[in-house]
Design an enzyme around this catalytic site. Sequence first.
Site, PDB file in Angstrom:
ATOM      1  N   LYS A   1    -103.199 -35.250 -47.189  1.00 20.14           N
ATOM      2  CA  LYS A   1    -102.917 -36.354 -46.273  1.00 20.14           C
ATOM      3  C   LYS A   1    -104.186 -37.080 -45.820  1.00 20.14           C
ATOM      4  O   LYS A   1    -104.188 -38.300 -45.678  1.00 20.14           O
ATOM      5  CB  LYS A   1    -102.124 -35.873 -45.066  1.00 20.14           C
ATOM      6  N   THR A   2    -105.288 -36.325 -45.602  1.00 21.03           N
ATOM      7  CA  THR A   2    -106.523 -36.978 -45.155  1.00 21.03           C
ATOM      8  C   THR A   2    -107.052 -37.910 -46.235  1.00 21.03           C
ATOM      9  O   THR A   2    -107.542 -39.007 -45.955  1.00 21.03           O
ATOM     10  CB  THR A   2    -107.593 -35.927 -44.791  1.00 21.03           C
TER      11      THR A   2
ATOM     12  N   ASP B   1    -102.525 -40.325 -37.569  1.00 22.42           N
ATOM     13  CA  ASP B   1    -102.521 -39.031 -38.254  1.00 22.42           C
ATOM     14  C   ASP B   1    -101.823 -37.995 -37.379  1.00 22.42           C
ATOM     15  O   ASP B   1    -101.790 -38.132 -36.156  1.00 22.42           O
ATOM     16  CB  ASP B   1    -103.980 -38.617 -38.519  1.00 22.42           C
ATOM     17  N   GLU B   2    -101.275 -36.952 -37.997  1.00 25.09           N
ATOM     18  CA  GLU B   2    -100.610 -35.851 -37.274  1.00 25.09           C
ATOM     19  C   GLU B   2     -99.567 -36.392 -36.286  1.00 25.09           C
ATOM     20  O   GLU B   2     -99.480 -35.975 -35.132  1.00 25.09           O
ATOM     21  CB  GLU B   2    -101.647 -34.993 -36.525  1.00 25.09           C
TER      22      GLU B   2
ATOM     23  N   GLN C   1     -94.627 -28.823 -39.590  1.00 28.80           N
ATOM     24  CA  GLN C   1     -95.833 -28.252 -38.996  1.00 28.80           C
ATOM     25  C   GLN C   1     -96.011 -28.683 -37.539  1.00 28.80           C
ATOM     26  O   GLN C   1     -97.119 -28.654 -37.008  1.00 28.80           O
ATOM     27  CB  GLN C   1     -97.064 -28.657 -39.811  1.00 28.80           C
TER      28      GLN C   1
ATOM     29  N   ARG D   1    -101.163 -21.327 -45.316  1.00 26.64           N
ATOM     30  CA  ARG D   1    -102.642 -21.296 -45.292  1.00 26.64           C
ATOM     31  C   ARG D   1    -103.189 -20.593 -46.526  1.00 26.64           C
ATOM     32  O   ARG D   1    -104.376 -20.715 -46.845  1.00 26.64           O
ATOM     33  CB  ARG D   1    -103.155 -20.557 -44.054  1.00 26.64           C
TER      34      ARG D   1
END
Length: 681
Positions: free
Chosen positions: A34-35, A221-222, A252, A610
């Site tokens: 995503k970044t 973002d987020e 998330q 993770r």
Amino acid sequence: MSNILKQQLNPEQYSAVTTTNGPLLVFAGAGSGKTRVITYRIAYLLNTKKVAPNSIAAITFTNKSAREMQKRVAQLCGGRLPRGLIISTFHSLGVRILRRDITRLGYRPSFSIYDRDDQLTAMQIVLREMKIPDHILQPKNALYLIDDVKNALQENMFQSDADAGDLNYNLEAIYRAYQDRLFACNAVDFNDLILLPVHLLRGFDEVRQYYHAHLNFIMIDEYQDTNPAQYAMMRLLVNDNENICVVGDDDQSIYGWRGARVEQILSFEQDFPKARIIRLEQNYRSTEIILQAANAVIRNNSTRASKELFSEKKGGDRIKLCTVATERDEAREAASIITFLKTKGCTYNQTAILYRTNFQSRPFEEVFRLRRIPFHVVGSISFYERKEIKDILAYLRLLTNPKDELSLMRVINYPRRGIGTKTIRQLQDYAAAHAVGLWETLAHASTMLMKNAAAAVNHFYSMIQTAQPEFKPGSLAQALQNFIAVIGIEDELYREHDDPDKARIKMANVNELITGLMEFEREAAQEEARASLSDYLNYISLITRTTDEEEKKYKDNRVMMMTMHSAKGLEFTNVIIAGCEEGLLPHQRTIDENLSVDEERRLFYVGLTRARDRLFLLRAQKRFRFGEEMHMKKSRFLDEIPDTFTEKAARFTEQDTTPKAMEDYFERLKQVTAGVKPKIS
């Protein structure tokens, strides 16, 4: 640039980058890049679409994320960040808005931003003027309530005098008085950096029109972590072109406890009916088996956007399920897994231990130190370095050695008992004049101090003397539990912390210390030894001792320990999730209060995703809490993972061999503790 983008992005990422007109929602699954999408999208707008930098704003949550985004965009734009481009946190953007227009709200341009200490001072003045004593409402708790109100944008939802019930105060009046106090000082607090820009954008057409004219492209973002106040600010900044792009993952969303509302990402299409939806489902991190297990778990959530992560890393090791007897065995098992992985070529820093709450780190820290496994506690501090633990250990050292003046000075007025700086100075002066220790001086308090101070010192002196004989071999943990109740640590923790959850966490650490002492006694008994309090303190000193040489050697190669909340955004080759039991995961409060377990399941999902290559899920059959043995049920989330993706692991402890360092440790321990040695495996 289009050809470069097609080479470096998958089709969905490419669509997200090049879709620049109109509202866009990008569901970016874990590990889906995503970044990269956000930074490439900014570069695409600048380099290909020739959009003016000062018409773009990219908003994220932390300064660290903003700096990382700035760095990446600069690399894509010739090494320098274009002037005027806004890449910042919500709060930094709020400051920018206030610097330009706060005078419209009656403030002067040179306003101050109050930190928590400043806020506390202001609230103390407010409550004192309103004649509300601490036992009715502490200043820190009042600030905590006001934070919630501001984040939820519910200024008009206060409880009125008419229905205040047993509260004995009117929160609306307190809120207004607090805001008036800040206004009189030309100051704002941290939450005002969002709240006041919302007031400006709502209340002044010309302010809103200014930003509508100047900000043509907004990216967030987020987005799943936004609270109602942040959502309102975003909604007011979007102009009629609706060039708003939000990136996030409802699966998330794990910060509901601090005001985030997952509903805001799920209702984006209702807010923007013309929105285009793009799903980034290709995961570049984990193996196929890990992702299929994670997908199976998160599918059980009742409200979520449909998506399925997939990976080109086909197959992979099956997830290892490890069931052990106690939390001490759980830590040993983790240590043995790490030792086993090391024989397979893994370095320590390729492995992370994840858990639900910080107090769970204690047995891992102890066992890892015994086995010479270097580690780092992320997002917190080492268990035995936490203030509440150091305070209690100081009490225990004082009980065994009243001449320990450092420990005496640490606890003589903690919890607060009216022994102030002046009293302590008088005691020290008396000790120096009569060439005696400070402890001996306490016995003479009545002859040198005023009545109230003498009474406080005599009470403390008597309390320590009364407790000393209670700490007998075989009943140390019970004695500590009783002593903690006597000294009033729990009440003090709730007085100290504005957030009751913080106080609960601190108290959980205290209870975990009792559990650790109980383990020490039990294991000493297995070695047919009766451990004394001095033995325990020597043991703590040994396991917490780290040389400068060891620190330097392992600085960049340590096992990472952290909560699953702290792990969000990180990845590791190997992940060990501890405490997969009802009451820990999902958390007991969720069960007790009959709340939805959706957020707890999302937290477990974050933990699962993770892992790159290997995943180990640990559970203990029993744990010791509050001096009692508790039988633990397997987490319901484990049952949601299909058997085809898991295997019950043989005990890694059985494959482990005791390293030479253990022999050295036992030899040193024998010298100090006269033969009392905790059983390690």
